[in-house]
Motif scaffolding. Structure first.
Motif, PDB file in Angstrom:
ATOM      1  N   LEU A 238      39.132 -81.687  36.425  1.00  0.00           N
ATOM      2  CA  LEU A 238      39.006 -81.017  35.138  1.00  0.00           C
ATOM      3  C   LEU A 238      40.139 -81.430  34.206  1.00  0.00           C
ATOM      4  CD1 LEU A 238      37.726 -78.917  33.242  1.00  0.00           C
ATOM      5  CD2 LEU A 238      39.075 -77.158  34.423  1.00  0.00           C
ATOM      6  N   ASP A 239      41.343 -81.493  34.736  1.00  0.00           N
ATOM      7  CA  ASP A 239      42.488 -81.872  33.902  1.00  0.00           C
ATOM      8  C   ASP A 239      42.282 -83.247  33.270  1.00  0.00           C
ATOM      9  OD1 ASP A 239      43.710 -79.495  34.575  1.00  0.00           O
ATOM     10  OD2 ASP A 239      45.104 -80.380  36.027  1.00  0.00           O
ATOM     11  N   LEU A 240      41.870 -84.209  34.070  1.00  0.00           N
ATOM     12  CA  LEU A 240      41.702 -85.566  33.546  1.00  0.00           C
ATOM     13  C   LEU A 240      40.516 -85.663  32.594  1.00  0.00           C
ATOM     14  CD1 LEU A 240      42.496 -87.720  36.709  1.00  0.00           C
ATOM     15  CD2 LEU A 240      44.006 -87.138  34.797  1.00  0.00           C
ATOM     16  N   ALA A 241      39.554 -84.775  32.740  1.00  0.00           N
ATOM     17  CA  ALA A 241      38.395 -84.791  31.847  1.00  0.00           C
ATOM     18  C   ALA A 241      38.724 -84.261  30.457  1.00  0.00           C
ATOM     19  CB  ALA A 241      37.258 -83.966  32.453  1.00  0.00           C
ATOM     20  N   VAL A 242      39.812 -83.475  30.347  1.00  0.00           N
ATOM     21  CA  VAL A 242      40.114 -82.851  29.054  1.00  0.00           C
ATOM     22  C   VAL A 242      41.451 -83.304  28.466  1.00  0.00           C
ATOM     23  CG1 VAL A 242      38.752 -80.825  29.672  1.00  0.00           C
ATOM     24  CG2 VAL A 242      41.222 -80.797  30.059  1.00  0.00           C
ATOM     25  N   LEU A 243      42.216 -84.107  29.193  1.00  0.00           N
ATOM     26  CA  LEU A 243      43.545 -84.501  28.732  1.00  0.00           C
ATOM     27  C   LEU A 243      43.460 -85.585  27.667  1.00  0.00           C
ATOM     28  CD1 LEU A 243      46.597 -83.930  29.375  1.00  0.00           C
ATOM     29  CD2 LEU A 243      46.513 -85.966  30.839  1.00  0.00           C
ATOM     30  N   LYS A 244      44.278 -85.456  26.664  1.00  0.00           N
ATOM     31  CA  LYS A 244      44.380 -86.470  25.614  1.00  0.00           C
ATOM     32  C   LYS A 244      45.097 -87.707  26.157  1.00  0.00           C
ATOM     33  CE  LYS A 244      45.510 -85.058  21.483  1.00  0.00           C
ATOM     34  NZ  LYS A 244      46.302 -84.521  20.333  1.00  0.00           N
ATOM     35  N   ASN A 245      44.790 -88.859  25.599  1.00  0.00           N
ATOM     36  CA  ASN A 245      45.530 -90.061  25.941  1.00  0.00           C
ATOM     37  C   ASN A 245      47.024 -89.828  25.707  1.00  0.00           C
ATOM     38  OD1 ASN A 245      45.609 -92.966  26.633  1.00  0.00           O
ATOM     39  ND2 ASN A 245      46.415 -93.167  24.557  1.00  0.00           N
ATOM     40  N   ARG A 246      47.856 -90.215  26.688  1.00  0.00           N
ATOM     41  CA  ARG A 246      49.300 -90.011  26.691  1.00  0.00           C
ATOM     42  C   ARG A 246      49.664 -88.535  26.806  1.00  0.00           C
ATOM     43  NH1 ARG A 246      52.033 -91.555  22.229  1.00  0.00           N
ATOM     44  NH2 ARG A 246      53.928 -92.012  23.390  1.00  0.00           N
ATOM     45  N   GLY A 247      48.741 -87.752  27.344  1.00  0.00           N
ATOM     46  CA  GLY A 247      49.023 -86.344  27.578  1.00  0.00           C
ATOM     47  C   GLY A 247      49.851 -86.138  28.834  1.00  0.00           C
ATOM     48  N   THR A 248      50.327 -84.905  29.014  1.00  0.00           N
ATOM     49  CA  THR A 248      51.219 -84.556  30.120  1.00  0.00           C
ATOM     50  C   THR A 248      50.628 -83.426  30.947  1.00  0.00           C
ATOM     51  OG1 THR A 248      53.207 -85.221  28.909  1.00  0.00           O
ATOM     52  CG2 THR A 248      53.516 -83.672  30.730  1.00  0.00           C
ATOM     53  N   ILE A 249      50.757 -83.547  32.271  1.00  0.00           N
ATOM     54  CA  ILE A 249      50.377 -82.478  33.186  1.00  0.00           C
ATOM     55  C   ILE A 249      51.648 -82.024  33.904  1.00  0.00           C
ATOM     56  CG2 ILE A 249      48.940 -81.783  35.137  1.00  0.00           C
ATOM     57  CD1 ILE A 249      47.041 -84.079  34.412  1.00  0.00           C
ATOM     58  N   ALA A 250      52.068 -80.783  33.633  1.00  0.00           N
ATOM     59  CA  ALA A 250      53.255 -80.216  34.268  1.00  0.00           C
ATOM     60  C   ALA A 250      52.798 -79.382  35.456  1.00  0.00           C
ATOM     61  CB  ALA A 250      54.034 -79.358  33.273  1.00  0.00           C
ATOM     62  N   ILE A 251      53.176 -79.794  36.652  1.00  0.00           N
ATOM     63  CA  ILE A 251      52.697 -79.174  37.888  1.00  0.00           C
ATOM     64  C   ILE A 251      53.808 -78.331  38.511  1.00  0.00           C
ATOM     65  CG2 ILE A 251      51.834 -79.600  40.214  1.00  0.00           C
ATOM     66  CD1 ILE A 251      50.700 -82.262  39.164  1.00  0.00           C
ATOM     67  N   TYR A 252      53.571 -77.017  38.595  1.00  0.00           N
ATOM     68  CA  TYR A 252      54.577 -76.159  39.218  1.00  0.00           C
ATOM     69  C   TYR A 252      54.094 -75.560  40.531  1.00  0.00           C
ATOM     70  CZ  TYR A 252      52.092 -72.056  37.338  1.00  0.00           C
ATOM     71  OH  TYR A 252      51.157 -71.093  37.050  1.00  0.00           O
ATOM     72  N   ALA A 253      52.831 -75.800  40.913  1.00  0.00           N
ATOM     73  CA  ALA A 253      52.306 -75.281  42.179  1.00  0.00           C
ATOM     74  C   ALA A 253      51.008 -76.004  42.510  1.00  0.00           C
ATOM     75  CB  ALA A 253      52.062 -73.775  42.098  1.00  0.00           C
ATOM     76  N   ASN A 254      50.564 -75.821  43.741  1.00  0.00           N
ATOM     77  CA  ASN A 254      49.256 -76.339  44.158  1.00  0.00           C
ATOM     78  C   ASN A 254      48.524 -75.241  44.914  1.00  0.00           C
ATOM     79  OD1 ASN A 254      47.149 -78.172  44.405  1.00  0.00           O
ATOM     80  ND2 ASN A 254      47.919 -78.986  46.345  1.00  0.00           N
ATOM     81  N   ASP A 255      48.281 -74.144  44.210  1.00  0.00           N
ATOM     82  CA  ASP A 255      47.611 -73.000  44.828  1.00  0.00           C
ATOM     83  C   ASP A 255      46.278 -73.425  45.438  1.00  0.00           C
ATOM     84  OD1 ASP A 255      49.698 -71.510  43.961  1.00  0.00           O
ATOM     85  OD2 ASP A 255      48.551 -70.192  42.638  1.00  0.00           O
ATOM     86  N   GLY A 256      46.019 -72.892  46.611  1.00  0.00           N
ATOM     87  CA  GLY A 256      44.800 -73.247  47.327  1.00  0.00           C
ATOM     88  C   GLY A 256      44.988 -74.397  48.286  1.00  0.00           C
ATOM     89  N   GLY A 257      46.015 -75.206  48.047  1.00  0.00           N
ATOM     90  CA  GLY A 257      46.338 -76.285  48.969  1.00  0.00           C
ATOM     91  C   GLY A 257      45.390 -77.464  48.971  1.00  0.00           C
ATOM     92  N   THR A 258      44.487 -77.563  47.980  1.00  0.00           N
ATOM     93  CA  THR A 258      43.586 -78.716  47.919  1.00  0.00           C
ATOM     94  C   THR A 258      44.408 -79.989  47.782  1.00  0.00           C
ATOM     95  OG1 THR A 258      41.890 -77.380  46.835  1.00  0.00           O
ATOM     96  CG2 THR A 258      41.681 -79.772  46.638  1.00  0.00           C
ATOM     97  N   PRO A 259      44.151 -81.007  48.597  1.00  0.00           N
ATOM     98  CA  PRO A 259      44.939 -82.243  48.501  1.00  0.00           C
ATOM     99  C   PRO A 259      44.919 -82.803  47.081  1.00  0.00           C
ATOM    100  CG  PRO A 259      43.602 -82.260  50.481  1.00  0.00           C
ATOM    101  CD  PRO A 259      43.165 -81.070  49.698  1.00  0.00           C
ATOM    102  N   PHE A 260      46.056 -83.317  46.658  1.00  0.00           N
ATOM    103  CA  PHE A 260      46.207 -83.874  45.315  1.00  0.00           C
ATOM    104  C   PHE A 260      46.326 -85.391  45.435  1.00  0.00           C
ATOM    105  CE2 PHE A 260      49.316 -84.885  41.784  1.00  0.00           C
ATOM    106  CZ  PHE A 260      48.337 -84.942  40.800  1.00  0.00           C
ATOM    107  N   ALA A 261      45.265 -86.072  45.047  1.00  0.00           N
ATOM    108  CA  ALA A 261      45.247 -87.529  45.131  1.00  0.00           C
ATOM    109  C   ALA A 261      45.086 -88.113  43.734  1.00  0.00           C
ATOM    110  CB  ALA A 261      44.098 -87.994  46.021  1.00  0.00           C
TER     111      ALA A 261
END
Length: 343
Positions: A238-261
């Motif tokens: 979802l994040d990549l589907a809505v992020l603007k070019n040169r946008g930033t994703i600030a990650i402070y947790a990974n609730d649910g533990g779904t692997p992040f690839a």
């Protein structure tokens, strides 16, 4: 004095109430008479050993990093605080296990202590700490964004706050709106949607909706500038589907533990910037700057807490600190506080 302590890692049952001697501050330290202690996920994770600290005995420790109260004594070489000052504190027990806030008095280095603005309650002060500092850091890491927050600092930006009903999400919604951003929050249902709206989100989207990306793109056709992310693995598509070019994703947790690839091609195509955010290690200079901006927002009335502000307060007595930890661990919605004293 009464204090909650633990000397081994494990379930909330390891917490016990005991009597300790009132400590004295050293150079560069103050003693705070604690009114309210705040409980965060990091507190139960640290107590349980979830951070990989192993098993067996540990130094006598007092839980909880956040709190608010009144300075009761001042050590040598302290120029910015005086006895009687109302303060909020954060990261109290980081590398200082006996300095947690679940006790009547705690000794703190002054870089963990901040003035509590006039009119702000101790409950607000105890709810500020790690959630607000994490939110502030998350909102100030974009390549083309501000390094400090103030009214107008995020003017023209669209900020997506994942988990807008959580404590960090609540603070991120409030700070982003105060700074002038258009704020979109994602939640999992109607009850949490009402909290995100009460916090000030301009738009709220259920991330479980099949057309969640389309809903967000309708709000921000060019994409969002910055995402404050609580569940990086679950929300990555979802994040990549809505992020603007040169946008930033600030990650402070990974609730649910779904692997992040990371899909290198997709991220490269968008020139995505990922910034991981952890209060313990993002630097005391960032903590100080964040606290100054947070206090300005509090003074402006921009960071209220409570049911009407979208962050219900769940209060426990000091002798029920174990239950307070269980509440956070079980995913209680709202901010869990421990009432230590009436000041």
């Amino acid at each position: 004095m009464k204090a909650v302590v633990f000397s081994e890692l494990g379930a909330a049952d390891v917490l016990r109430v005991t009597d300790l001697a009132v400590p004295e501050p050293g150079a560069g330290e103050v003693r705070v008479r604690v009114a309210v202690s705040g409980v965060n996920p990091t507190d139960w994770k640290g107590r349980s050993g979830a951070y990989g600290a192993g098993e067996g005995e540990i130094p006598l420790s007092v839980p909880n990093h956040d709190g608010a109260g009144v300075i009761d004594a001042v050590g040598p070489d302290v120029g910015d605080f005086a006895v009687g000052d109302r303060v909020w504190v954060s990261l109290a027990a980081y590398q200082r296990p006996a300095s947690g806030t679940a006790q009547e008095y705690t000794i703190l280095a002054v870089n963990r202590v901040f003035p509590l603005p006039d009119g702000a309650s101790f409950e607000l002060g105890a709810a500020t700490g790690i959630p607000a500092l994490t939110a502030h850091r998350s909102l100030t890491v974009a390549e083309d964004g501000p390094s400090r927050l103030a009214p107008g600092a995020l003017e023209g930006a669209v900020v997506l706050v994942a988990g807008g009903a959580g404590a960090v999400g609540h603070a991120a919604v409030q700070l982003a709106r105060w700074a002038g951003a258009t704020v979109v929050a994602t939640v999992s249902g109607e009850a949490k949607a009402s909290y995100a709206k009460a916090a000030g989100a301009h738009h709220v989207v259920n991330y479980r909706d099949d057309d969640a990306a389309e809903q967000i793109r309708a709000i921000a056709p060019e994409g969002v500038d910055l995402i404050v992310e609580v569940a990086a693995g679950r929300n990555n598509a979802l994040d990549l589907a809505v992020l603007k070019n040169r946008g930033t994703i600030a990650i402070y947790a990974n609730d649910g533990g779904t692997p992040f690839a990371i899909d290198i091609g997709q991220n490269m195509g968008l020139n995505v910037r990922y910034q991981f955010v952890l209060g313990y290690t993002f630097g005391w200079d960032k903590v100080a700057a964040g606290a100054e901006d947070i206090n300005a927002a509090i003074a402006d009335g921009a960071l209220p807490v409570g049911e009407v502000a979208g962050l219900p307060l769940l209060e426990f007595g000091l002798d029920r600190t174990d239950d307070a930890h269980r509440a956070v661990e079980s995913g209680a919605v709202g901010k869990v506080l421990v009432k230590v004293a009436d000041l």
